[in-house]
Design a protein around this motif. Structure first.
Motif, PDB file in Angstrom:
ATOM      1  N   PRO A   2     102.575  28.051   9.813  1.00 57.22           N
ATOM      2  CA  PRO A   2     101.477  27.169  10.251  1.00 57.22           C
ATOM      3  C   PRO A   2     101.956  25.800  10.713  1.00 57.22           C
ATOM      4  O   PRO A   2     101.353  25.207  11.613  1.00 57.22           O
ATOM      5  CB  PRO A   2     100.588  27.067   9.010  1.00 57.22           C
ATOM      6  CG  PRO A   2     101.468  27.474   7.861  1.00 57.22           C
ATOM      7  CD  PRO A   2     102.433  28.466   8.406  1.00 57.22           C
ATOM      8  N   GLU A   3     103.027  25.286  10.124  1.00 58.48           N
ATOM      9  CA  GLU A   3     103.522  23.968  10.505  1.00 58.48           C
ATOM     10  C   GLU A   3     103.947  23.946  11.973  1.00 58.48           C
ATOM     11  O   GLU A   3     103.579  23.044  12.735  1.00 58.48           O
ATOM     12  CB  GLU A   3     104.698  23.572   9.610  1.00 58.48           C
ATOM     13  CG  GLU A   3     105.304  22.214   9.960  1.00 58.48           C
ATOM     14  CD  GLU A   3     106.522  21.883   9.117  1.00 58.48           C
ATOM     15  OE1 GLU A   3     107.301  21.022   9.535  1.00 58.48           O
ATOM     16  OE2 GLU A   3     106.681  22.488   8.033  1.00 58.48           O
ATOM     17  N   THR A   4     104.728  24.930  12.381  1.00 60.15           N
ATOM     18  CA  THR A   4     105.191  24.986  13.767  1.00 60.15           C
ATOM     19  C   THR A   4     104.043  25.282  14.716  1.00 60.15           C
ATOM     20  O   THR A   4     103.942  24.691  15.799  1.00 60.15           O
ATOM     21  CB  THR A   4     106.294  26.051  13.928  1.00 60.15           C
ATOM     22  OG1 THR A   4     107.361  25.749  13.028  1.00 60.15           O
ATOM     23  CG2 THR A   4     106.824  26.083  15.342  1.00 60.15           C
ATOM     24  N   ALA A   5     103.162  26.204  14.334  1.00 63.45           N
ATOM     25  CA  ALA A   5     102.031  26.558  15.188  1.00 63.45           C
ATOM     26  C   ALA A   5     101.134  25.358  15.457  1.00 63.45           C
ATOM     27  O   ALA A   5     100.621  25.184  16.568  1.00 63.45           O
ATOM     28  CB  ALA A   5     101.228  27.684  14.543  1.00 63.45           C
ATOM     29  N   GLU A   6     100.951  24.513  14.450  1.00 60.53           N
ATOM     30  CA  GLU A   6     100.105  23.330  14.614  1.00 60.53           C
ATOM     31  C   GLU A   6     100.805  22.260  15.443  1.00 60.53           C
ATOM     32  O   GLU A   6     100.167  21.555  16.229  1.00 60.53           O
ATOM     33  CB  GLU A   6      99.734  22.770  13.243  1.00 60.53           C
ATOM     34  CG  GLU A   6      98.804  21.563  13.314  1.00 60.53           C
ATOM     35  CD  GLU A   6      98.403  21.068  11.934  1.00 60.53           C
ATOM     36  OE1 GLU A   6      97.746  20.018  11.867  1.00 60.53           O
ATOM     37  OE2 GLU A   6      98.747  21.727  10.938  1.00 60.53           O
ATOM     38  N   ARG A   7     102.132  22.159  15.271  1.00 54.75           N
ATOM     39  CA  ARG A   7     102.879  21.086  15.945  1.00 54.75           C
ATOM     40  C   ARG A   7     103.044  21.335  17.443  1.00 54.75           C
ATOM     41  O   ARG A   7     103.025  20.392  18.240  1.00 54.75           O
ATOM     42  CB  ARG A   7     104.257  20.951  15.295  1.00 54.75           C
ATOM     43  CG  ARG A   7     105.172  19.925  15.930  1.00 54.75           C
ATOM     44  CD  ARG A   7     106.401  19.703  15.074  1.00 54.75           C
ATOM     45  NE  ARG A   7     107.070  20.948  14.738  1.00 54.75           N
ATOM     46  CZ  ARG A   7     107.958  21.553  15.530  1.00 54.75           C
ATOM     47  NH1 ARG A   7     108.249  21.021  16.701  1.00 54.75           N
ATOM     48  NH2 ARG A   7     108.546  22.669  15.146  1.00 54.75           N
ATOM     49  N   LEU A   8     103.214  22.585  17.850  1.00 59.85           N
ATOM     50  CA  LEU A   8     103.497  22.882  19.250  1.00 59.85           C
ATOM     51  C   LEU A   8     102.211  23.034  20.046  1.00 59.85           C
ATOM     52  O   LEU A   8     101.268  23.698  19.620  1.00 59.85           O
ATOM     53  CB  LEU A   8     104.329  24.163  19.363  1.00 59.85           C
ATOM     54  CG  LEU A   8     105.726  24.107  18.725  1.00 59.85           C
ATOM     55  CD1 LEU A   8     106.427  25.443  18.868  1.00 59.85           C
ATOM     56  CD2 LEU A   8     106.561  22.999  19.354  1.00 59.85           C
ATOM     57  N   GLY A   9     102.185  22.424  21.218  1.00 64.79           N
ATOM     58  CA  GLY A   9     101.013  22.479  22.074  1.00 64.79           C
ATOM     59  C   GLY A   9     101.036  23.661  23.030  1.00 64.79           C
ATOM     60  O   GLY A   9     101.985  24.444  23.074  1.00 64.79           O
ATOM     61  N   SER A  10      99.977  23.780  23.829  1.00 64.75           N
ATOM     62  CA  SER A  10      99.856  24.926  24.741  1.00 64.75           C
ATOM     63  C   SER A  10     100.913  24.906  25.835  1.00 64.75           C
ATOM     64  O   SER A  10     101.177  25.930  26.462  1.00 64.75           O
ATOM     65  CB  SER A  10      98.459  24.940  25.366  1.00 64.75           C
ATOM     66  OG  SER A  10      98.222  23.731  26.077  1.00 64.75           O
ATOM     67  N   GLY A  11     101.535  23.745  26.068  1.00 59.56           N
ATOM     68  CA  GLY A  11     102.594  23.683  27.073  1.00 59.56           C
ATOM     69  C   GLY A  11     103.946  24.076  26.527  1.00 59.56           C
ATOM     70  O   GLY A  11     104.945  24.052  27.265  1.00 59.56           O
ATOM     71  N   ASP A  12     103.998  24.464  25.263  1.00 57.30           N
ATOM     72  CA  ASP A  12     105.268  24.805  24.615  1.00 57.30           C
ATOM     73  C   ASP A  12     105.395  26.310  24.401  1.00 57.30           C
ATOM     74  O   ASP A  12     105.801  26.769  23.329  1.00 57.30           O
ATOM     75  CB  ASP A  12     105.392  24.089  23.269  1.00 57.30           C
ATOM     76  CG  ASP A  12     105.847  22.643  23.425  1.00 57.30           C
ATOM     77  OD1 ASP A  12     106.700  22.396  24.277  1.00 57.30           O
ATOM     78  OD2 ASP A  12     105.324  21.788  22.702  1.00 57.30           O
ATOM     79  N   LYS A  13     105.056  27.088  25.417  1.00 54.54           N
ATOM     80  CA  LYS A  13     105.090  28.546  25.253  1.00 54.54           C
ATOM     81  C   LYS A  13     106.484  29.036  24.878  1.00 54.54           C
ATOM     82  O   LYS A  13     106.636  29.928  24.034  1.00 54.54           O
ATOM     83  CB  LYS A  13     104.632  29.241  26.543  1.00 54.54           C
ATOM     84  CG  LYS A  13     104.558  30.759  26.395  1.00 54.54           C
ATOM     85  CD  LYS A  13     103.822  31.403  27.554  1.00 54.54           C
ATOM     86  CE  LYS A  13     104.657  31.442  28.799  1.00 54.54           C
ATOM     87  NZ  LYS A  13     104.055  32.276  29.863  1.00 54.54           N
ATOM     88  N   GLN A  14     107.511  28.428  25.474  1.00 51.98           N
ATOM     89  CA  GLN A  14     108.875  28.873  25.179  1.00 51.98           C
ATOM     90  C   GLN A  14     109.227  28.628  23.714  1.00 51.98           C
ATOM     91  O   GLN A  14     109.821  29.490  23.052  1.00 51.98           O
ATOM     92  CB  GLN A  14     109.861  28.156  26.101  1.00 51.98           C
ATOM     93  CG  GLN A  14     111.294  28.629  25.941  1.00 51.98           C
ATOM     94  CD  GLN A  14     112.207  28.010  26.985  1.00 51.98           C
ATOM     95  OE1 GLN A  14     111.762  27.364  27.929  1.00 51.98           O
ATOM     96  NE2 GLN A  14     113.508  28.213  26.820  1.00 51.98           N
ATOM     97  N   ARG A  15     108.857  27.460  23.176  1.00 51.53           N
ATOM     98  CA  ARG A  15     109.177  27.164  21.783  1.00 51.53           C
ATOM     99  C   ARG A  15     108.324  27.995  20.831  1.00 51.53           C
ATOM    100  O   ARG A  15     108.798  28.399  19.748  1.00 51.53           O
ATOM    101  CB  ARG A  15     108.987  25.676  21.512  1.00 51.53           C
ATOM    102  CG  ARG A  15     110.053  24.805  22.168  1.00 51.53           C
ATOM    103  CD  ARG A  15     109.792  23.353  21.951  1.00 51.53           C
ATOM    104  NE  ARG A  15     110.816  22.515  22.572  1.00 51.53           N
ATOM    105  CZ  ARG A  15     110.676  21.229  22.810  1.00 51.53           C
ATOM    106  NH1 ARG A  15     109.561  20.612  22.465  1.00 51.53           N
ATOM    107  NH2 ARG A  15     111.639  20.536  23.374  1.00 51.53           N
ATOM    108  N   LEU A  16     107.094  28.247  21.203  1.00 52.34           N
ATOM    109  CA  LEU A  16     106.260  29.125  20.384  1.00 52.34           C
ATOM    110  C   LEU A  16     106.860  30.527  20.328  1.00 52.34           C
ATOM    111  O   LEU A  16     106.896  31.167  19.273  1.00 52.34           O
ATOM    112  CB  LEU A  16     104.830  29.173  20.940  1.00 52.34           C
ATOM    113  CG  LEU A  16     103.961  27.948  20.665  1.00 52.34           C
ATOM    114  CD1 LEU A  16     102.743  27.941  21.581  1.00 52.34           C
ATOM    115  CD2 LEU A  16     103.514  27.919  19.200  1.00 52.34           C
TER     116      LEU A  16
END
Length: 316
Positions: free
Chosen positions: A146-160
């Motif tokens: 949940p920490e990473t999912a909340e931190r990354l925005g919709s423009g961070d598809k690669q990091r997600l």
């Protein structure tokens, strides 16, 4: 042993010319720290230095990887480590230059101990990313990290996608690995870093002119050659700045003008992110805002010689 000299900065900021001059003046050799200049198939698109630019200065880790490979930070780090040790034994200065900040961060602070992700897991996550986008990836990741999912925005598809594939492969959130780092290759006082921070308006104008020059020098031919090989579009080399747009033009999907303008725009945006990276990850590196080669050299020589003398005293 002489401390290594690290030169970082946004794309088109003049890192190559500066690194070569530093190596020439200080009896050094240049080691590449750019994730695209490692690919032999991207000579023009990655702005890799040619023989005339190198001016007889030995260069390492440039153009030695096939575009069909997924070259990783870990691979670069091991190869860079070996080159640095050879130069130390020869009493040469290592001049490490590139725009891939993660390489330099790993070199000086250690690499996160994330294990390799199996290719079948990567392929599974790529399919999910294509079908569901960033929002779908975040929804899948949230129950497990949940920490990473909340931190990354919709423009961070690669990091997600990266975070989700790590969880699938290991059963652990990517944040678990952030505090598990391998020891750095270069310890304190074994290196000195410099960040080029030219005026943004001037840099963006140079990015546009450089891309136009790349087109004149054969960037389109490089793109076509890669397309003809039928390489996976998700390979790092196929995502080099400008490459997706050149590929779309080569397939007849867009006009040359549209491809060029979007390639320039994406490269300017990348440069902006590099400025942000410098501010966040390298806050204590000396900044060099000037753009003239001689001015940059004066700054580096003045600051570097002091730490070089201190290190010589330590090892004497």
């Amino acid at each position: 042993m002489h401390p290594a000299i690290l030169i970082h900065g946004p794309t088109a900021s003049g890192k190559t010319a500066l690194a070569i001059e530093v190596a020439r003046r200080l009896d050094g050799e240049v080691i590449n720290a750019d994730s695209m200049q490692v690919y032999r198939d991207l000579k023009v698109i990655s702005a890799r230095p040619d023989e005339d630019e190198m001016r007889g200065v030995p260069h390492h880790l440039f153009g030695h990887v096939n575009a069909a490979e997924r070259y990783s930070t870990g691979q670069w780090l091991e190869e860079a480590r070996a080159k640095i040790r050879v130069l130390q034994k020869k009493n040469k200065r290592a001049v490490i230059v590139g725009g891939t900040g993660l390489y330099l961060l790993a070199l000086t602070q250690g690499l996160s101990a994330i294990p390799p992700v199996p290719e079948d897991v990567r392929a599974q996550v790529r399919d999910i990313a294509e079908a569901e986008g960033a929002d779908g990836l975040r929804a899948r990741l949230a129950p497990h990290d949940p920490e990473t999912a909340e931190r990354l925005g919709s423009g961070d598809k690669q990091r997600l996608a990266r975070a989700y594939e790590i969880w699938l492969a290991t059963g652990r959130p990517i944040t678990d690995f952030h505090n598990e780092r391998q020891p750095p290759v270069l310890l304190d006082r074994e290196w000195m870093g410099f960040a080029l921070t030219p005026p943004r308006a001037k840099l963006y104008s140079k990015i546009d002119r450089r891309f136009e020059g790349m087109l004149m020098q054969g960037a389109m031919a490089e793109a076509r050659a890669l397309i003809e090989r039928g390489l996976d579009p998700e390979l790092p080399a196929m995502k080099a700045h400008g490459m997706p747009w050149l590929a779309a033009f080569a397939r007849g999907e867009i006009s040359a003008e549209f491809a060029a303008e979007n390639a320039k725009r994406d490269t300017r945006r990348y440069a902006k992110r590099q400025f942000t990276w410098i501010g966040r990850q390298f806050p204590f590196w000396p900044r060099i805002p000037g753009t003239e080669l001689n001015d940059r050299m004066r700054v580096i020589l003045a600051l570097y010689r002091e730490i070089d003398r201190e290190m010589e005293a330590d090892y004497s």
